[in-house]
Motif scaffolding. Structure first.
Motif, PDB file in Angstrom:
ATOM      1  N   ASP A  60       0.936  -1.276   0.023  1.00 55.25           N
ATOM      2  CA  ASP A  60       0.218  -0.062   0.100  1.00 55.25           C
ATOM      3  C   ASP A  60       0.814   1.321   0.069  1.00 55.25           C
ATOM      4  OD1 ASP A  60      -1.749   1.987   0.375  1.00 55.25           O
ATOM      5  OD2 ASP A  60      -2.706   1.082   2.316  1.00 55.25           O
ATOM      6  N   ARG A  61       0.915   1.788  -1.185  1.00 56.79           N
ATOM      7  CA  ARG A  61       1.922   2.890  -1.323  1.00 56.79           C
ATOM      8  C   ARG A  61       1.308   4.296  -1.160  1.00 56.79           C
ATOM      9  NH1 ARG A  61       3.211   4.468  -6.973  1.00 56.79           N
ATOM     10  NH2 ARG A  61       1.676   3.378  -8.429  1.00 56.79           N
ATOM     11  N   LYS A  62      -0.143   4.411  -0.985  1.00 57.55           N
ATOM     12  CA  LYS A  62      -0.902   5.564  -1.032  1.00 57.55           C
ATOM     13  C   LYS A  62      -1.495   5.878   0.343  1.00 57.55           C
ATOM     14  CE  LYS A  62      -2.166   4.844  -5.766  1.00 57.55           C
ATOM     15  NZ  LYS A  62      -3.667   4.722  -6.769  1.00 57.55           N
ATOM     16  N   ASP A  63      -1.573   7.183   0.962  1.00 59.28           N
ATOM     17  CA  ASP A  63      -2.253   7.619   2.045  1.00 59.28           C
ATOM     18  C   ASP A  63      -2.606   9.188   1.986  1.00 59.28           C
ATOM     19  OD1 ASP A  63      -3.962   7.002   4.316  1.00 59.28           O
ATOM     20  OD2 ASP A  63      -2.034   7.078   5.590  1.00 59.28           O
ATOM     21  N   THR A  64      -3.823   9.424   2.603  1.00 56.43           N
ATOM     22  CA  THR A  64      -4.256  10.691   2.806  1.00 56.43           C
ATOM     23  C   THR A  64      -3.159  11.456   3.553  1.00 56.43           C
ATOM     24  OG1 THR A  64      -6.547  10.011   2.842  1.00 56.43           O
ATOM     25  CG2 THR A  64      -6.075  12.294   3.472  1.00 56.43           C
ATOM     26  N   SER A  65      -2.876  12.626   3.089  1.00 54.69           N
ATOM     27  CA  SER A  65      -2.052  13.712   3.759  1.00 54.69           C
ATOM     28  C   SER A  65      -2.506  14.838   4.359  1.00 54.69           C
ATOM     29  CB  SER A  65      -0.636  13.920   3.018  1.00 54.69           C
ATOM     30  OG  SER A  65      -0.151  12.768   2.687  1.00 54.69           O
ATOM     31  N   PHE A  66      -1.909  15.580   5.324  1.00 57.51           N
ATOM     32  CA  PHE A  66      -2.458  16.749   5.810  1.00 57.51           C
ATOM     33  C   PHE A  66      -1.289  17.696   6.023  1.00 57.51           C
ATOM     34  CE2 PHE A  66      -5.568  13.468   7.428  1.00 57.51           C
ATOM     35  CZ  PHE A  66      -6.767  14.114   6.835  1.00 57.51           C
ATOM     36  N   LYS A  67      -1.691  19.102   5.918  1.00 60.92           N
ATOM     37  CA  LYS A  67      -0.533  19.950   6.341  1.00 60.92           C
ATOM     38  C   LYS A  67      -1.168  21.505   6.813  1.00 60.92           C
ATOM     39  CE  LYS A  67       0.039  21.622   1.361  1.00 60.92           C
ATOM     40  NZ  LYS A  67       1.051  21.784   0.371  1.00 60.92           N
ATOM     41  N   PHE A  68      -0.360  22.034   7.486  1.00 59.72           N
ATOM     42  CA  PHE A  68      -0.619  23.311   8.116  1.00 59.72           C
ATOM     43  C   PHE A  68       0.297  24.244   8.001  1.00 59.72           C
ATOM     44  CE2 PHE A  68      -3.080  19.922  10.230  1.00 59.72           C
ATOM     45  CZ  PHE A  68      -4.566  20.233  10.038  1.00 59.72           C
ATOM     46  N   PHE A  69       0.134  25.508   7.562  1.00 59.98           N
ATOM     47  CA  PHE A  69       1.503  26.110   7.362  1.00 59.98           C
ATOM     48  C   PHE A  69       1.062  27.763   7.293  1.00 59.98           C
ATOM     49  CE2 PHE A  69      -0.504  25.255   3.502  1.00 59.98           C
ATOM     50  CZ  PHE A  69      -0.839  26.273   2.846  1.00 59.98           C
ATOM     51  N   VAL A  70       1.993  28.527   7.776  1.00 55.83           N
ATOM     52  CA  VAL A  70       2.121  30.087   7.788  1.00 55.83           C
ATOM     53  C   VAL A  70       3.315  30.506   6.830  1.00 55.83           C
ATOM     54  CG1 VAL A  70       3.690  29.915   9.817  1.00 55.83           C
ATOM     55  CG2 VAL A  70       2.183  32.051   9.276  1.00 55.83           C
ATOM     56  N   GLY A  71       2.940  31.457   6.083  1.00 50.97           N
ATOM     57  CA  GLY A  71       3.728  32.259   5.253  1.00 50.97           C
ATOM     58  C   GLY A  71       4.020  33.528   5.232  1.00 50.97           C
ATOM     59  N   TYR A  72       5.013  34.116   4.544  1.00 50.65           N
ATOM     60  CA  TYR A  72       5.056  35.635   4.454  1.00 50.65           C
ATOM     61  C   TYR A  72       5.177  35.805   3.066  1.00 50.65           C
ATOM     62  CZ  TYR A  72       6.511  40.395   5.059  1.00 50.65           C
ATOM     63  OH  TYR A  72       6.521  41.628   5.041  1.00 50.65           O
TER      64      TYR A  72
END
Length: 199
Positions: A60-72
């Motif tokens: 199984d080489r797939k999965d759901t991903s999440f990310k949280f970020f801040v930028g300027y």
């Protein structure tokens, strides 16, 4: 739960078509501002990940991903981003019943280069690094359960499309290649759709 990357990109392009394109206006783009964002998508390891050993019977080489970020956003064309990412879990099982599961999460830092086509639509390219914790768990068959944690750093390159929703909000769809410095079995594609808000 798995996210189909075609559905993600299709949704973004549908929004663009529904809203319509207008003439470019640099003043409409974010500049000299802080923004935050959250995204969801799918991690997909290179197909060679499932061919590391001839004894692998399922993979199984797939999965759901999440990310949280801040930028300027320094100007119309350049910004930097830092954040947290959970890339999900991948696994392999061999003919002895031994199963190896790998989970990845950690921090990311990117430089983002943007070019506006209209006052609401822009393309972007990004380069950066992921500093990840890899948790590896082995179990099954006639073997004792084993677990190991290690820290890894991965270089990434990506391209994307952003759409300004006005009132400080924007939508972005992007593709990244993670681990570009490695052999194929250690590389991964990350497709995400993100919502951003500028202060």
């Amino acid at each position: 739960m798995r996210i189909n990357k075609k559905s993600i990109l299709g949704f973004v392009f549908a929004v663009l078509l529904n809203q319509g394109f207008v003439h470019a206006n640099e003043d409409a783009h974010w500049s000299d501002s802080i923004y935050i964002g959250a995204g969801v998508g799918q991690l997909k390891m290179d197909k060679s990940f499932c061919k590391i050993s001839a004894n692998i019977t399922s993979c199984d080489r797939k999965d759901t991903s999440f990310k949280f970020f801040v930028g300027y956003q320094f100007n119309t064309y350049f910004s930097t981003e830092a954040g947290y990412v959970d890339l999900g879990e991948i696994s392999q099982k061999d003919s002895t019943g031994w199963t190896v599961e790998q989970e990845f999460d950690g921090l990311m830092l990117h430089g983002v280069f943007s070019y506006p086509f209209t006052d609401r639509v822009s393309v972007n390219a990004k380069v950066g690094i992921y500093s990840l914790n890899r948790q590896v768990t082995g179990s099954g068959g006639n073997f004792a359960k084993a677990k190991n944690d290690e820290d890894v750093s991965e270089i990434s390159l990506g391209i994307g499309l952003a759409y300004d929703l006005k009132n400080g909000f924007a939508m972005r769809a992007e593709w990244e290649k993670i681990g570009v410095e490695h052999n194929n079995d250690d590389r991964a594609d990350l497709i995400t759709a993100s919502l951003l808000y500028s202060f």
